[in-house]
Design a protein around this motif. Sequence first.
Motif, mmCIF file in Angstrom:
data_model
loop_
_atom_site.group_PDB
_atom_site.id
_atom_site.type_symbol
_atom_site.label_atom_id
_atom_site.label_comp_id
_atom_site.label_asym_id
_atom_site.label_seq_id
_atom_site.Cartn_x
_atom_site.Cartn_y
_atom_site.Cartn_z
ATOM 1 N N SER A 80 0.852 -1.192 0.000
ATOM 2 C CA SER A 80 0.000 0.000 0.000
ATOM 3 C C SER A 80 0.888 1.242 0.000
ATOM 4 C CB SER A 80 -0.915 0.010 1.232
ATOM 5 O OG SER A 80 -1.786 -1.091 1.251
ATOM 6 N N ASP A 81 1.893 1.247 -0.880
ATOM 7 C CA ASP A 81 2.854 2.343 -0.898
ATOM 8 C C ASP A 81 2.607 3.346 -2.010
ATOM 9 O OD1 ASP A 81 3.705 0.986 -3.167
ATOM 10 O OD2 ASP A 81 5.832 1.014 -2.628
ATOM 11 N N GLY A 82 1.468 3.231 -2.712
ATOM 12 C CA GLY A 82 1.164 4.179 -3.773
ATOM 13 C C GLY A 82 2.118 4.127 -4.944
ATOM 14 N N GLY A 83 2.889 3.033 -5.030
ATOM 15 C CA GLY A 83 3.881 2.912 -6.099
ATOM 16 C C GLY A 83 5.186 3.624 -5.807
ATOM 17 N N ALA A 84 5.341 4.156 -4.602
ATOM 18 C CA ALA A 84 6.557 4.909 -4.280
ATOM 19 C C ALA A 84 7.812 4.054 -4.419
ATOM 20 C CB ALA A 84 6.458 5.470 -2.861
ATOM 21 N N GLY A 85 7.753 2.816 -3.965
ATOM 22 C CA GLY A 85 8.924 1.944 -4.071
ATOM 23 C C GLY A 85 9.313 1.678 -5.504
ATOM 24 N N ALA A 86 8.327 1.392 -6.356
ATOM 25 C CA ALA A 86 8.608 1.142 -7.768
ATOM 26 C C ALA A 86 9.214 2.368 -8.420
ATOM 27 C CB ALA A 86 7.330 0.733 -8.494
ATOM 28 N N LEU A 87 8.666 3.534 -8.126
ATOM 29 C CA LEU A 87 9.190 4.767 -8.722
ATOM 30 C C LEU A 87 10.595 5.071 -8.224
ATOM 31 C CD1 LEU A 87 5.916 6.868 -8.552
ATOM 32 C CD2 LEU A 87 7.007 5.975 -10.623
ATOM 33 N N ALA A 88 10.872 4.782 -6.960
ATOM 34 C CA ALA A 88 12.225 4.980 -6.440
ATOM 35 C C ALA A 88 13.220 4.079 -7.161
ATOM 36 C CB ALA A 88 12.249 4.711 -4.937
ATOM 37 N N ALA A 89 12.812 2.833 -7.430
ATOM 38 C CA ALA A 89 13.686 1.911 -8.153
ATOM 39 C C ALA A 89 13.917 2.362 -9.583
ATOM 40 C CB ALA A 89 13.084 0.508 -8.141
ATOM 41 N N LEU A 90 13.027 3.196 -10.114
ATOM 42 C CA LEU A 90 13.154 3.709 -11.482
ATOM 43 C C LEU A 90 13.817 5.086 -11.547
ATOM 44 C CD1 LEU A 90 9.644 2.631 -12.826
ATOM 45 C CD2 LEU A 90 11.855 1.681 -13.513
ATOM 46 N N GLY A 91 14.248 5.595 -10.401
ATOM 47 C CA GLY A 91 15.021 6.837 -10.424
ATOM 48 C C GLY A 91 14.446 8.013 -9.669
ATOM 49 N N MET A 92 13.291 7.881 -9.085
ATOM 50 C CA MET A 92 12.735 8.980 -8.294
ATOM 51 C C MET A 92 13.514 9.126 -6.987
ATOM 52 S SD MET A 92 8.884 9.328 -6.655
ATOM 53 C CE MET A 92 9.201 8.039 -5.421
ATOM 54 N N LEU A 93 13.811 10.363 -6.616
ATOM 55 C CA LEU A 93 14.457 10.639 -5.341
ATOM 56 C C LEU A 93 13.406 11.038 -4.322
ATOM 57 C CD1 LEU A 93 17.605 12.675 -6.477
ATOM 58 C CD2 LEU A 93 17.433 10.231 -5.960
ATOM 59 N N VAL A 94 13.521 10.464 -3.132
ATOM 60 C CA VAL A 94 12.560 10.707 -2.065
ATOM 61 C C VAL A 94 13.237 11.444 -0.919
ATOM 62 C CG1 VAL A 94 11.130 9.601 -0.305
ATOM 63 C CG2 VAL A 94 11.148 8.714 -2.637
ATOM 64 N N HIS A 95 12.611 12.517 -0.479
ATOM 65 C CA HIS A 95 13.098 13.256 0.684
ATOM 66 C C HIS A 95 12.084 13.070 1.802
ATOM 67 C CE1 HIS A 95 16.149 15.183 -1.820
ATOM 68 N NE2 HIS A 95 15.190 15.399 -2.704
ATOM 69 N N ALA A 96 12.562 12.551 2.928
ATOM 70 C CA ALA A 96 11.686 12.286 4.065
ATOM 71 C C ALA A 96 12.484 12.453 5.343
ATOM 72 C CB ALA A 96 11.114 10.874 3.974
ATOM 73 N N HIS B 155 6.167 10.487 6.407
ATOM 74 C CA HIS B 155 7.212 11.454 6.718
ATOM 75 C C HIS B 155 7.811 12.101 5.473
ATOM 76 C CE1 HIS B 155 7.088 10.111 10.900
ATOM 77 N NE2 HIS B 155 7.088 8.873 10.434
ATOM 78 N N LEU B 156 7.124 11.964 4.341
ATOM 79 C CA LEU B 156 7.606 12.582 3.106
ATOM 80 C C LEU B 156 7.614 14.097 3.211
ATOM 81 C CD1 LEU B 156 5.901 10.733 0.109
ATOM 82 C CD2 LEU B 156 8.298 10.680 0.753
ATOM 83 N N THR B 157 8.635 14.706 2.614
ATOM 84 C CA THR B 157 8.657 16.165 2.488
ATOM 85 C C THR B 157 8.701 16.607 1.029
ATOM 86 O OG1 THR B 157 11.076 16.130 2.738
ATOM 87 C CG2 THR B 157 9.759 16.484 4.735
ATOM 88 N N ALA B 158 9.305 15.780 0.149
ATOM 89 C CA ALA B 158 9.387 16.134 -1.269
ATOM 90 C C ALA B 158 9.845 14.930 -2.067
ATOM 91 C CB ALA B 158 10.349 17.291 -1.489
ATOM 92 N N VAL B 159 9.567 14.962 -3.376
ATOM 93 C CA VAL B 159 10.121 13.976 -4.300
ATOM 94 C C VAL B 159 10.711 14.714 -5.496
ATOM 95 C CG1 VAL B 159 8.593 12.083 -3.638
ATOM 96 C CG2 VAL B 159 7.899 13.639 -5.454
ATOM 97 N N ASP B 160 11.737 14.132 -6.077
ATOM 98 C CA ASP B 160 12.396 14.697 -7.260
ATOM 99 C C ASP B 160 12.242 13.686 -8.390
ATOM 100 O OD1 ASP B 160 14.068 15.649 -9.232
ATOM 101 O OD2 ASP B 160 15.781 16.000 -7.918
ATOM 102 N N LEU B 161 11.520 14.078 -9.448
ATOM 103 C CA LEU B 161 11.226 13.163 -10.553
ATOM 104 C C LEU B 161 12.155 13.344 -11.744
ATOM 105 C CD1 LEU B 161 7.307 13.456 -10.584
ATOM 106 C CD2 LEU B 161 8.735 11.856 -9.294
ATOM 107 N N THR B 162 13.164 14.212 -11.614
ATOM 108 C CA THR B 162 13.993 14.521 -12.786
ATOM 109 C C THR B 162 14.782 13.308 -13.273
ATOM 110 O OG1 THR B 162 15.738 15.354 -11.311
ATOM 111 C CG2 THR B 162 14.187 16.969 -12.225
ATOM 112 N N GLY B 163 15.119 12.387 -12.404
ATOM 113 C CA GLY B 163 15.866 11.199 -12.821
ATOM 114 C C GLY B 163 14.994 10.019 -13.163
#
Length: 388
Positions: free
Chosen positions: A140-156, A172-180
């Motif tokens: 129930s992670d909203g796909g966050a793990g999959a996106l992180a494995a594909l290059g998304m940076l997570v700030h928490a 505890h998320l504060t931001a995500v960076d999708l540029t990668g």
Amino acid sequence: MSDRLRILVAVDKYKGCLGAGDVARHLGRGLSAALPTAEIRLHPVSDGGDGFCTELVPHGFTLHTAAVTDPLGRPAEAVFALGHGSAVIEMATSSGLAMLGSAELAPLRADTVGLGMLIRAALQHRPERIVIGAGGSATSDGGAGALAALGMLVHASVDPGLHGYGPQTLLHLTAVDLTGLTVGGTRVQVATDVTSPLLGPHGAAAVFGPQKGATPADVATIEQALSTWADVLEPAAGRWLREIPRGGAAGGLAFGLAAALGAELIDGIDTFAALSGLADAVAWADVVITGEGSMDSQTTSGKAPMGVLRYARAAGVPCWAVVGRSGLTQDEVAGLGFVDHVALTDHADDESSSIQNAPRWLEHVGRHLGAHFHANEAAVPLGARLVR
């Protein structure tokens, strides 16, 4: 034209009991025993869950394996299918409930990193599109793990490297960076049998959290975590999709991939039908038999048997259902458009026997149904040949 009765067996899995291929095989044996001159084709189906890629092998697809992590971050091996320019992924093989024991369910921790690794492996083959079957998830992670494995940076304010990307981190998320984040221009589709949005009483946490081991308190936590995830991801992606139908599929995976990657959310059984040539198979048949483990009120909400029924009705072919158990009356089943339905529990000694000895009872029901077809060859509503 052949005078032999042509029967198509297009059944889904009996969840927790038998895969779709095994259900079809045992049912087919029973039918063949009662109707030795009939032509019987087995066409197991999937609406996005178990079997979504493996059941495509007879239809021109090849299976490939990849090293991934399971929902709890442990090393595992998963599969995807390649064929006709598409890579088809069954997320249950990398992030599925079946990978965990009943004592291992961790709804606040489980994540989809393994799915992201599986997508990366499929991308190496440069498919025109990737189709992800979103059934059977433990996450129930909203796909966050999959996106992180594909290059998304997570700030928490907690370290995802230590805690994973499950709801306990999303809080505890504060931001995500999708540029990668990239899938190299490959089109992404998510195939599902549910229409739930991300949040709310019909959303990912409320409806599906308990199936993944969530207590009422956990459900509230997951709801808040997914809300925080949407608050952070939507502005970063420039897409506001938390209310999109199907977004709640697979613990919000569908929402996450739609927002971050522009993934298209599509119907599972229609997708499988297109990939496997189901419409042509139905058009060949004189009788179609479909089914699943339990026929109940949820059957009407996008499940595989209803999809098969739609194709059968469009082709003018009578359709029966063979199920493990049924919570519907004869009139309700007829109202849906089936000729009739048969449940293993109608023939087995008890429900426990129908599950533990499902192969035996499927063959028994197949013989019973075949004898019925034989005795009513002239009556179209009872499964006899249609005049074309």
